[in-house]
Write a protein that holds these residues in place. Sequence first.
Motif, PDB file in Angstrom:
ATOM      1  N   ASP A 108      16.836   9.859  -2.305  1.00  0.00           N
ATOM      2  CA  ASP A 108      16.596  11.116  -1.601  1.00  0.00           C
ATOM      3  C   ASP A 108      16.001  12.180  -2.516  1.00  0.00           C
ATOM      4  O   ASP A 108      16.318  13.349  -2.430  1.00  0.00           O
ATOM      5  CB  ASP A 108      17.870  11.639  -0.945  1.00  0.00           C
ATOM      6  N   LYS A 109      15.129  11.757  -3.419  1.00  0.00           N
ATOM      7  CA  LYS A 109      14.407  12.705  -4.271  1.00  0.00           C
ATOM      8  C   LYS A 109      12.940  12.667  -3.859  1.00  0.00           C
ATOM      9  O   LYS A 109      12.558  13.234  -2.866  1.00  0.00           O
ATOM     10  CB  LYS A 109      14.611  12.349  -5.740  1.00  0.00           C
ATOM     11  N   ARG A 110      12.129  11.977  -4.617  1.00  0.00           N
ATOM     12  CA  ARG A 110      10.713  11.881  -4.255  1.00  0.00           C
ATOM     13  C   ARG A 110      10.549  10.757  -3.244  1.00  0.00           C
ATOM     14  O   ARG A 110      10.966   9.631  -3.472  1.00  0.00           O
ATOM     15  CB  ARG A 110       9.879  11.601  -5.513  1.00  0.00           C
ATOM     16  N   GLN A 111       9.941  11.084  -2.089  1.00  0.00           N
ATOM     17  CA  GLN A 111       9.759  10.081  -1.059  1.00  0.00           C
ATOM     18  C   GLN A 111       8.279   9.836  -0.818  1.00  0.00           C
ATOM     19  O   GLN A 111       7.426  10.561  -1.296  1.00  0.00           O
ATOM     20  CB  GLN A 111      10.418  10.512   0.252  1.00  0.00           C
ATOM     21  N   GLY A 112       8.005   8.827  -0.011  1.00  0.00           N
ATOM     22  CA  GLY A 112       6.643   8.544   0.386  1.00  0.00           C
ATOM     23  C   GLY A 112       6.549   7.165   1.009  1.00  0.00           C
ATOM     24  O   GLY A 112       7.363   6.288   0.735  1.00  0.00           O
ATOM     25  N   PHE A 113       5.583   6.971   1.895  1.00  0.00           N
ATOM     26  CA  PHE A 113       5.319   5.650   2.452  1.00  0.00           C
ATOM     27  C   PHE A 113       3.852   5.566   2.844  1.00  0.00           C
ATOM     28  O   PHE A 113       3.115   6.553   2.755  1.00  0.00           O
ATOM     29  CB  PHE A 113       6.245   5.332   3.638  1.00  0.00           C
ATOM     30  N   ARG A 114       3.414   4.383   3.265  1.00  0.00           N
ATOM     31  CA  ARG A 114       1.992   4.126   3.459  1.00  0.00           C
ATOM     32  C   ARG A 114       1.739   3.365   4.755  1.00  0.00           C
ATOM     33  O   ARG A 114       2.567   2.558   5.181  1.00  0.00           O
ATOM     34  CB  ARG A 114       1.438   3.312   2.280  1.00  0.00           C
ATOM     35  N   ILE A 115       0.580   3.616   5.342  1.00  0.00           N
ATOM     36  CA  ILE A 115       0.070   2.850   6.472  1.00  0.00           C
ATOM     37  C   ILE A 115      -1.221   2.200   5.999  1.00  0.00           C
ATOM     38  O   ILE A 115      -2.083   2.867   5.426  1.00  0.00           O
ATOM     39  CB  ILE A 115      -0.230   3.742   7.691  1.00  0.00           C
ATOM     40  N   ALA A 116      -1.357   0.897   6.203  1.00  0.00           N
ATOM     41  CA  ALA A 116      -2.555   0.190   5.750  1.00  0.00           C
ATOM     42  C   ALA A 116      -3.079  -0.704   6.857  1.00  0.00           C
ATOM     43  O   ALA A 116      -2.317  -1.223   7.680  1.00  0.00           O
ATOM     44  CB  ALA A 116      -2.252  -0.642   4.504  1.00  0.00           C
TER      45      ALA A 116
END
Length: 417
Positions: A108-116
């Motif tokens: 729960d600090k730096r988050q992120g996700f991706r769509i490819a």
Amino acid sequence: MVKWIGRLIGTALILSLVISMNSTIMHAEQSNIVGSESLSPQAVLGQSIKAVKIADPKGKLNTASYQVQFAKDSKDFFSIHSMSPDRSGEHLIIMYQTEDEFFASVKDKRQGFRIASIQVKNGKKVWETVIQNERPHDGVYGVESNGEMFVAGEDKDTFYLHTINEKTGKMTRTIKQPHPAASTFMLWDYWLMNNNQLVVSYAINNKSTLRYFDPAGKLLNTRTLSGTVWDAEADHIVVTDGNALRYTLSVQDHKGNATFKKSIVNKDYSLFVYLLPDLSVAVESGMPTPKGYACRLTKYDAKGKKQWQHAITGPDFPYYEKGNHLMAVHKSSNKVFFLNDQGKETHPLAGNGTINLAAKEIYFEGQTTRIADAQTMKWLAELQYQGEKPRVAWLGKQQLAVYDTKNSVIAAIRIKG
């Protein structure tokens, strides 16, 4: 419409019942095939696939062969949340996190996700969109009729809804909604309207706020009404105004003109309300029992007249809406049925493993995975796989995406009848 994405329902007013998202997260793990570390992804796939079947026009599954479209190492896609096709069936859309993003999100600090987007014919990545500083709230389960995907994320304070173009990966709209200040009953949902406008609904404490956005994400209008907006279809919404046991049920347009209003008194708690394309309504309700949940589905026609009622007792909430059809899922016996105009169970499908309802398909997932068309209730294909069950997505055109987490392989095959 995006009502198949999931039921975003809080718990305080329904005896602390939790309706959780039907989203599976998969991580790459160590191999379970002896010596597979020295094998190519295609060789691993060849060892693991034991048989495939394809359905004839009547839905009968017949033994078939297959051709590998691509097979590649999936370690770059450390945690895949969902896989689905684009509208052409020529591209595989995945939502995933890298290893760094996944563990940062857990802390729960730096988050992120991706769509490819990946070409099915060769595994080449066409585009990738990175969404920073958010955790995935749900997966991507299909492309809307206007060529956009709905992508939901969140941080500790805010829900985010993004719309992304399937061909370019360009983000076309970003909508923000703060989390409720306290733990309480909450319903957050969103629908695409006929004119390509987006309506976002946020309901809390029997009060709903509707916000309307143009194709570029500009806020056009905000409307507040008494009651909870549960579902939308074309230019209408379905609303309950009251509490979970006693309320007014209404179908109305976006100006507040009602098609019908009906007073309802329930002996159990309302769990979800569906609005069908013909503007008829189905109300799902239930009550905890020692054997699970005693659930009922009550159907009303477009004028508010009660048509029929269906009941199931089981460990989960069993009813789903797929376009013009209502479905009943018996998880104890691994069966899925249509409910016809009299509320009778028809078109049975039975399989082994976990039942998973996607946008257009029904999956019976296990070492043997069977896939059926959710609109016709006819089989499409079958995959027999050795080892831990893979994640499978039907891509159309007799194509399957296969994600083997144990052996870190992602692939697409074409089944040849």
